[in-house]
Design an enzyme around this catalytic site. Structure first.
Site, PDB file in Angstrom:
ATOM      1  N   CYS A  86       0.831  -1.326  -0.005  1.00  0.00           N
ATOM      2  CA  CYS A  86      -0.033  -0.115  -0.171  1.00  0.00           C
ATOM      3  C   CYS A  86       0.726   1.435  -0.002  1.00  0.00           C
ATOM      4  O   CYS A  86       1.556   1.525  -0.907  1.00  0.00           O
ATOM      5  CB  CYS A  86      -0.996  -0.060   1.114  1.00  0.00           C
ATOM      6  SG  CYS A  86      -2.701   1.125   1.124  1.00  0.00           S
ATOM      7  N   HIS A 203      -3.767  -5.741   1.235  1.00  0.00           N
ATOM      8  CA  HIS A 203      -3.220  -5.742   2.369  1.00  0.00           C
ATOM      9  C   HIS A 203      -3.330  -7.426   2.871  1.00  0.00           C
ATOM     10  O   HIS A 203      -4.082  -7.984   3.626  1.00  0.00           O
ATOM     11  CB  HIS A 203      -3.903  -5.299   3.622  1.00  0.00           C
ATOM     12  CG  HIS A 203      -3.551  -3.703   3.457  1.00  0.00           C
ATOM     13  ND1 HIS A 203      -2.394  -3.142   3.729  1.00  0.00           N
ATOM     14  CD2 HIS A 203      -4.404  -2.619   2.986  1.00  0.00           C
ATOM     15  CE1 HIS A 203      -2.448  -1.918   3.746  1.00  0.00           C
ATOM     16  NE2 HIS A 203      -3.602  -1.592   3.023  1.00  0.00           N
ATOM     17  N   GLU A 205      -1.400  -8.987   4.885  1.00  0.00           N
ATOM     18  CA  GLU A 205      -1.137  -9.053   6.366  1.00  0.00           C
ATOM     19  C   GLU A 205      -2.325  -8.678   7.045  1.00  0.00           C
ATOM     20  O   GLU A 205      -2.413  -9.229   8.278  1.00  0.00           O
ATOM     21  CB  GLU A 205       0.003  -7.920   6.755  1.00  0.00           C
ATOM     22  CG  GLU A 205      -0.580  -6.554   6.756  1.00  0.00           C
ATOM     23  CD  GLU A 205      -0.608  -5.762   5.612  1.00  0.00           C
ATOM     24  OE1 GLU A 205      -0.740  -6.557   4.329  1.00  0.00           O
ATOM     25  OE2 GLU A 205      -0.771  -4.423   5.571  1.00  0.00           O
TER      26      GLU A 205
END
Ligand SMILES: Nc1ncnc2c1ncn2[C@@H]1O[C@H](COP(=O)(O)OP(=O)(O)O)[C@@H](O)[C@H]1O
Lengths: 230, 579, 80, 80
Positions: A86, A203, A205
């Protein structure tokens, strides 16, 4: 795998990244400060998401000039692995470590929802947990994720297999209808020439725990551990 | 050009003749301009709760799990494992009408500060929004700006926006409601309060510089200063979420040390309310030296600095031997840091600027003699019962119409603009359950969060409507499997000087109190917003629907047990309760 | 001395913001509007008295930070 | 005819972006930079041949849409 996470003023997904890395490596990542000038011994440097310097001027522009970026550049030139997610992707393009640029989303609004990504290149340190053509889910949350590059660059990325992920639907279909932000060729992530620097907008994560809705993002981190375990 | 301070000026500042007589009695002389400014903001409805205080006292505020109820910057409840949830809701209605983006954005910024000032890391934002009729062209612009503003601020500071509610009604045409709620987590033994202590201790200013933003907010009458000065004083504050993010990190880092004696954010009437409240609560005096205040603009007067509402600023009392530690942290985060005063034993606030004493007010009387009104109330006329409802369109068409109505339609276009996953702990995102679920990082604890109110019900019967709003929050929490703990509220009403509005207020509060008692669901923080009115084309004013928005918080020992609302094919549907 | 740096997207780079503004202007009845491009302007107060030097410093700032040459062009001018 | 509308924050209104840019320029060694203000510029192609009319239409557009009069000011100029 020793991982370091760079914190810039305004970074806000460093904790998410640390949790995902901890889940894969069992050890804590080192937090690095943007004013640091030397890196400790690391296998992976991560530039996490957020709004470095408020995203003022252009996303990632000011962070790209942080003192630590000189060290990150040397690390990458020496063959080190760098992951930018990002805002981290935006910083890598602004720093010239990845080609292209990220413009305002075509719809001019911040977008926050899950998207599907089709894996375009397998076998890299970042994508060895998948096969080419695999599709996984990842939350996206950005206002400036519209990937642009000139025609030559786009052709080179295609020709050299440097596109990492494209926005798709669950079945892997890639077209205008599966493009959330106007990115050229639905590109969601790209590699450097040596395949050791990866930038992507969504994302992974934030999707590594069944409780948060799935573990689609885990192969990225597990793959990195396999590839980079000392 | 400085106007003479007299009753006429006091009136322009929003003080009634009686209130001004009280000022004269306390001071024993005519106040200076700066002193008048301090009195007028401290005695404003917003800061003194003069119309609502008497009623708020009737709300239940205690339970074994309540650590701090109303009175602190935010409410604090025990969620187990030595941790506390700290939360509050606050309105930014009028600013959001004037400039929707900035009004909403600074509303989010303000409520975040209320929470991290107590030592909590903010982990979730919610909101409660009311807009005018969708057919009104202005509504589109306001909705767009408000939603962008909430996202613009919350996304940047990295706090997930996980829930909220939206209604549309023509009564909000000229007066949208923007209520923002923040929830944070702190260790129970690391909670920071605002009462100043320690004569001689330094008073420290951190954050952004002070400009001429929002001086006197809406109460400022235009005649008081020449036009040039007016032009220099934009009433709209612009937020800087980037600085707020730095402020969060710097404050939380400093809170790991033992440097802070007391801390308070600079909210409405910034430097005035924060210094007066901190010193007042600690029963000490405070001396401020405005020459030391970090300033964004040249030539600011004491009056302007004391009343500025510049955003992203905090006031702290530090241990004198720890100022260097603190300064180093704020320098690391590239924020202004200045010692601007000391605590004294005088019981007065003394403000100095350029070698002159600009204000010297005894704090005791300023607080104790703040106006308190028991305004007349008139009962809300009972609505006619609806009677039998005819069915002109058929059940299928009716259902389609209902589902498609602005109050029932999908809100995905809103929450798609809010980052709901940052932090990596969002177990149930907007739309996935009756309340949002966020796990407390590093534990299995889940917090269930919701905002609720049905203004139509409150308008029909304020008492029942107030009770129902509390019950609705309670139901939304229990529906996820959480144990409801406590609420925050934001009481949005019309003009309290109108008996029928005050009647709605009184009844709604008593209904809320009743429900809170019955459900063992106390109020731990809140906010009151009065004078919410829409001006009709004929010049008359229409009050908004009475809107006591409730923010509910519940806890799950194990976030994994949370229940969502997605139906699975092999489940039975069971209806509970009478229809 | 004040200088102004104007940064625009390169010709050929799609400008969704400009397009949206054009569309909105049409809706408001400004039918004479054709192509619209949106850009950024940065006004800098420089501690510098020489026009030529001010300009060349501003250009250096644009190259280093204010504009991204991959997608943008810039122009600097002295204001006063 | 092309016109350019420049939109800046009113004096006294906090300009977080300008502040951050100024800070970054300092860090990059441009110590001569004082106050920085950031704004937007909109270039419009107008189907209009009269300069005066083009200007007054552009101003009308700025008032209606391009600038937010609560916090911003604007200036319109004819480009070519
Ligand atoms: N302004 C908002 N911001 C974020 N989420 C919202 C907002 N308004 C509604 N939502 C979300 O939309 C969903 C449905 O809202 P609503 O119809 O008000 O449900 P309920 O009445 O059951 O609380 C909830 O998950 C709620 O949190």
């Amino acid at each position: 795998m020793r991982a370091g996470i760079v914190v810039f003023p305004g970074t806000n997904r460093e904790r998410d990244m640390a949790i995902a890395l901890q889940g894969a490596t069992g050890t804590q990542a080192v937090m690095l400060w943007h004013r640091d000038t030397v890196l400790p011994a690391l296998d992976l440097v991560v530039l996490p998401g957020g709004f470095s310097h408020g995203d003022y001027l252009r996303c990632g522009a000011m962070a790209a000039h942080s003192p630590i970026m000189t060290a990150v550049r040397s690390f990458a030139e020496a063959g080190g692995h760098v992951l930018g997610v990002c805002n981290g992707f935006q910083i890598l393009t602004e720093a010239g470590l990845l080609p292209g640029a990220l413009l305002r989303n075509a719809g001019l609004r911040f977008l926050s929802h899950d998207c599907h990504l089709r894996v375009e290149r397998e076998g890299t340190a970042f994508t060895r947990g998948w096969s080419a053509g695999d599709v996984f889910r990842a939350p996206l949350a950005h206002g400036d994720g519209n990937y642009v590059a000139d025609r030559e660059t786009l052709e080179r990325l295609d020709g050299d297999g440097l596109v990492a992920f494209r926005y798709s639907d669950a079945a892997g279909r890639v077209d205008a209808g599966t493009n959330p932000n106007g990115s050229a060729g639905n590109i969601a992530g790209v590699f450097s020439r040596n395949l050791r620097v990866l930038g992507l907008m969504p994302h992974p994560e934030d999707l590594v725990d069944p409780l948060m809705g799935g573990i689609d993002g885990k192969p990225l981190f597990d793959g990195l551990v396999q590839a980079l375990a000392a | 050009m400085i106007r003479q301070v007299d009753q006429a000026l006091a009136r322009e500042f929003g003080l009634t003749p009686d209130e001004y007589q009280n000022v004269l009695a306390i001071m024993g002389r005519a106040p200076s301009l700066t002193e008048l400014g301090i009195f007028s903001v401290m005695w404003s409805e917003h800061c003194s709760y003069k119309s609502s205080r008497a009623f708020l006292r009737t709300l239940p505020t205690t339970a074994p799990w309540v650590i701090h109820g109303p009175g602190e910057n935010a409410g604090v409840v025990d969620i187990g494992e030595g941790l506390a949830a700290i939360f509050k809701m606050e309105s930014h209605n009028h600013p959001s009408f004037i400039e929707p983006y900035q009004g909403a954005a600074t509303g989010v910024g303000g409520i975040l500060r209320d929470v991290f000032t107590m030592g909590a890391r903010p982990i979730a934002n919610l909101n409660a929004l009311r807009f005018g009729s969708p057919d009104n062209p202005a509504t589109r612009r306001i909705v767009d700006g408000v939603v962008r503003g909430i996202g613009g601020y919350g996304n940047c500071v990295g706090v997930p926006t996980v829930g909220g509610e939206v209604n549309f009604h023509p009564a909000y045409d000229g007066n949208p409601l923007v209520n923002a709620m923040t929830v944070g987590i702190a260790r129970q033994d690391r909670i920071f309060l605002s009462a100043a202590a320690g004569i001689g201790n330094p008073v420290v200013y951190v954050g952004s510089r002070t400009g001429r933003d929002g001086i006197h907010g809406a109460t400022m009458a235009s005649a008081e200063f020449d036009e040039d000065a007016q032009a220099k004083r934009p009433t709209v504050q612009v937020g800087d979420p980037f600085v707020e993010k730095l402020l969060i990190e710097a404050c939380l880092e400093l809170m790991q040390t033992d440097a802070i004696v007391a801390i308070q954010d600079m909210g409405a009437a910034g430097l005035t309310s924060s210094s007066v409240e901190m010193a007042g609560k600690g029963a000490v005096g405070i001396d401020l030296d405005l020459d030391a205040v970090p300033q964004r603009e040249r030539g600011m007067t004491a009056y302007e600095m004391m009343l500025s509402e510049s955003q992203e600023r905090m006031l702290m009392v530090l241990r004198p031997d720890r100022t260097e530690v603190a300064q180093a942290i704020f320098e690391k985060w590239e924020l202004d840091f200045a010692i601007i005063g000391t605590l004294t034993d005088t019981g007065h606030i003394v403000v100095r600027h350029k070698g002159r004493v600009e204000a010297d007010i005894p704090l005791g009387p300023l607080a104790e003699q703040a106006p308190l009104y028991h305004r007349p109330t008139a009962p809300t006329p009972l609505r006619e019962p609806l009677g039998p409802v005819s069915d002109p369109v058929g059940i299928e068409a009716a259902l389609v119409r209902l589902v498609g109505s602005p109050d029932c339609a999908s809100r995905a276009w809103i929450w798609d603009q809010y980052d709901s996953t940052v932090g990596g702990q969002t177990v149930r995102r907007p739309g996935a359950a009756d309340a949002a679920i966020v796990r407390v990082e590093g534990t299995r604890i889940g917090l269930a969060l919701t905002t609720d109110c049905t203004p139509r019900y409150v308008a029909a019967d304020a008492r029942t409507g107030g009770a129902q709003a509390v019950a609705e929050a309670w139901r939304n929490l229990t529906a996820t499997g959480a144990r409801p703990l406590a609420i925050t509220d934001n009481l949005n009403f019309g003009n309290p000087e109108k008996p029928e509005v005050m009647g709605q207020f009184a009844d709604a509060v008593s209904g809320m109190a009743e429900a809170c008692l019955a459900l063992d669901f106390p109020v731990v923080s809140g906010n009151v917003s009065l004078y919410n009115e829409t001006r009709a084309p004929d010049g008359s004013t229409v009050s908004i629907l009475p809107t006591p928005a409730i923010g509910g918080l519940g806890v799950l020992e194990d976030a994994a047990t949370a229940v969502g609302l997605a139906l699975a094919p092999d489940l039975d549907l069971v209806l509970i309760g009478e229809t | 001395m004040r200088v102004k740096v104007t940064v625009m997207l390169k010709e050929g780079v799609l400008d969704p913001q400009g397009k949206a503004i054009g569309h909105a202007l049409h809706t408001l009845g400004f039918g004479e509007v054709g192509d619209v491009r949106a850009g950024r302007v940065i006004e800098l107060e420089l501690d510098e008295t020489d026009q030529g030097r001010a300009l060349s410093r501003a250009e250096a700032m644009a190259q280093r930070l204010l504009a991204n040459s991959v997608i943008e062009t810039f122009a600097a001018e002295v204001l006063a």
